[in-house]
Enzyme design. Structure first.
Site, mmCIF file in Angstrom:
data_model
loop_
_atom_site.group_PDB
_atom_site.id
_atom_site.type_symbol
_atom_site.label_atom_id
_atom_site.label_comp_id
_atom_site.label_asym_id
_atom_site.label_seq_id
_atom_site.Cartn_x
_atom_site.Cartn_y
_atom_site.Cartn_z
ATOM 1 N N ASP A 160 0.856 -1.181 0.000
ATOM 2 C CA ASP A 160 0.000 0.000 0.000
ATOM 3 C C ASP A 160 0.898 1.239 0.000
ATOM 4 O O ASP A 160 1.678 1.444 0.935
ATOM 5 C CB ASP A 160 -0.859 -0.051 1.271
ATOM 6 C CG ASP A 160 -1.762 1.152 1.431
ATOM 7 O OD1 ASP A 160 -1.616 2.150 0.690
ATOM 8 O OD2 ASP A 160 -2.631 1.090 2.324
ATOM 9 N N GLY B 282 -9.750 4.312 -5.934
ATOM 10 C CA GLY B 282 -8.440 3.687 -6.098
ATOM 11 C C GLY B 282 -7.381 4.344 -5.226
ATOM 12 O O GLY B 282 -7.637 4.793 -4.107
ATOM 13 N N VAL B 283 -6.176 4.421 -5.773
ATOM 14 C CA VAL B 283 -5.041 4.929 -4.998
ATOM 15 C C VAL B 283 -5.250 6.411 -4.630
ATOM 16 O O VAL B 283 -4.827 6.864 -3.557
ATOM 17 C CB VAL B 283 -3.721 4.661 -5.757
ATOM 18 C CG1 VAL B 283 -3.563 5.509 -6.991
ATOM 19 C CG2 VAL B 283 -2.532 4.825 -4.832
ATOM 20 N N ASP B 284 -5.914 7.159 -5.484
ATOM 21 C CA ASP B 284 -6.198 8.575 -5.235
ATOM 22 C C ASP B 284 -6.999 8.745 -3.928
ATOM 23 O O ASP B 284 -6.636 9.543 -3.040
ATOM 24 C CB ASP B 284 -7.003 9.107 -6.433
ATOM 25 C CG ASP B 284 -6.952 10.611 -6.592
ATOM 26 O OD1 ASP B 284 -6.413 11.284 -5.706
ATOM 27 O OD2 ASP B 284 -7.471 11.108 -7.612
ATOM 28 N N SER C 55 -2.419 4.499 -14.260
ATOM 29 C CA SER C 55 -3.353 4.253 -15.387
ATOM 30 C C SER C 55 -3.850 2.819 -15.550
ATOM 31 O O SER C 55 -4.693 2.575 -16.415
ATOM 32 C CB SER C 55 -2.775 4.712 -16.737
ATOM 33 O OG SER C 55 -2.841 6.109 -16.873
ATOM 34 N N GLY D 26 -5.533 0.935 -13.421
ATOM 35 C CA GLY D 26 -6.739 0.604 -12.661
ATOM 36 C C GLY D 26 -7.963 1.092 -13.426
ATOM 37 O O GLY D 26 -8.262 0.601 -14.517
HETATM 38 P P1 ADP Z 1 -5.847 4.976 -12.605
HETATM 39 O O1 ADP Z 1 -7.117 5.792 -12.624
HETATM 40 O O2 ADP Z 1 -4.613 5.810 -12.969
HETATM 41 O O3 ADP Z 1 -5.959 3.718 -13.392
HETATM 42 P P2 ADP Z 1 -6.258 3.544 -10.057
HETATM 43 O O4 ADP Z 1 -6.104 4.078 -8.687
HETATM 44 O O5 ADP Z 1 -7.633 3.114 -10.475
HETATM 45 O O6 ADP Z 1 -5.623 4.640 -11.047
HETATM 46 O O7 ADP Z 1 -5.305 2.300 -10.249
HETATM 47 C C1 ADP Z 1 -3.913 2.392 -10.391
HETATM 48 C C2 ADP Z 1 -3.248 1.255 -9.642
HETATM 49 O O8 ADP Z 1 -3.181 1.599 -8.249
HETATM 50 C C3 ADP Z 1 -3.967 -0.085 -9.724
HETATM 51 O O9 ADP Z 1 -2.978 -1.096 -9.942
HETATM 52 C C4 ADP Z 1 -4.575 -0.240 -8.329
HETATM 53 O O10 ADP Z 1 -4.703 -1.604 -7.961
HETATM 54 C C5 ADP Z 1 -3.521 0.449 -7.496
HETATM 55 N N1 ADP Z 1 -3.855 0.872 -6.117
HETATM 56 C C6 ADP Z 1 -5.064 1.099 -5.543
HETATM 57 N N2 ADP Z 1 -4.897 1.453 -4.241
HETATM 58 C C7 ADP Z 1 -3.552 1.458 -3.997
HETATM 59 C C8 ADP Z 1 -2.723 1.715 -2.861
HETATM 60 N N3 ADP Z 1 -3.237 2.073 -1.683
HETATM 61 N N4 ADP Z 1 -1.354 1.597 -3.001
HETATM 62 C C9 ADP Z 1 -0.813 1.254 -4.188
HETATM 63 N N5 ADP Z 1 -1.538 1.006 -5.298
HETATM 64 C C10 ADP Z 1 -2.881 1.095 -5.194
#
Ligand code: ADP
Length: 181
Positions: free
Chosen positions: A19, A41-43, A126, A128
């Site tokens: 994470d 997601g990560v945001d 990008s 996810g």
């Molecule tokens: P995007 O809109 O750029 O595709 P996402 O957040 O949907 O961004 O996904 C990008 C990647 O981040 C995916 O591989 C997702 O599994 C991953 N992700 C989601 N949460 C976390 C986290 N807490 N730490 C690291 N990676 C994460």
């Protein structure tokens, strides 16, 4: 998994499963949208962990173009900075997605250098919600990082923090290719 870039005096790229909000590198990179409005997601995870101060700075910035990145402080996170990188939404590959994805990584690294940082963590930008095919995104991410580390920079340690096994495996395969290639 760790890869030392030859001829750079020990600069490294690491792959870890985990994470990104828990990373203690100088900066962590967010996979943001161009409005810097936060999202899933990560945001969402970064804004939840960083607290409202990070969103306040994002609102003040107003946005960030696709294929580039913007920097804020990191609120309650352990990192000092959050670099908000805006990757492309995949739409088949004919809309300069590869150039924009490389640009998001390159601009993030340039910002880290500008601020004199030595370590930075990236998620898989990008791949996810934006649906960029993982097997194509991973080599672009790693090659762009390798190019930066081979140049004049303060950055000596780059960590890819990959959230699930499939993502980790794709980056591990791309890293193995880079090492033989
Ligand atoms: P995007 O809109 O750029 O595709 P996402 O957040 O949907 O961004 O996904 C990008 C990647 O981040 C995916 O591989 C997702 O599994 C991953 N992700 C989601 N949460 C976390 C986290 N807490 N730490 C690291 N990676 C994460």
């Amino acid at each position: 998994m760790k890869y030392e870039i030859s001829g750079t005096g020990g600069r490294t790229v690491e792959l870890v499963l985990g994470d990104i909000t828990r990373q203690e590198t100088d900066a962590i990179v967010n996979a943001a949208n161009s409005g810097l409005r936060g999202g899933a997601g990560v945001d969402g995870a970064i804004h939840r962990a960083g607290g409202p101060g990070v969103m306040k700075e994002c609102r003040e910035l107003g946005g960030c173009p696709t294929g580039s990145a913007c920097i804020t402080t990191a609120g309650r996170l352990k990192a000092k900075f959050v670099i908000h990188a805006v990757g492309p939404i995949w739409s088949g590959g004919g809309s300069n997605e590869a150039g924009l994805l490389a640009g998001a990584y390159r601009t993030s690294l340039d910002l880290a250098k500008k601020h004199g940082l030595s370590s930075i963590s990236f998620p898989s930008i990008s791949t996810g919600a934006y649906r960029y095919p993982l097997e194509q995104a991973a080599p672009i991410a790693l090659e762009t990082v390798e190019d930066h580390l081979k140049g004049d920079t303060s950055v000596s340690r780059v960590v890819f923090v990959l959230f699930n096994q499939a993502t980790f495996d794709a980056y591990a395969a791309a890293m193995a290719e880079l090492q033989v290639g």
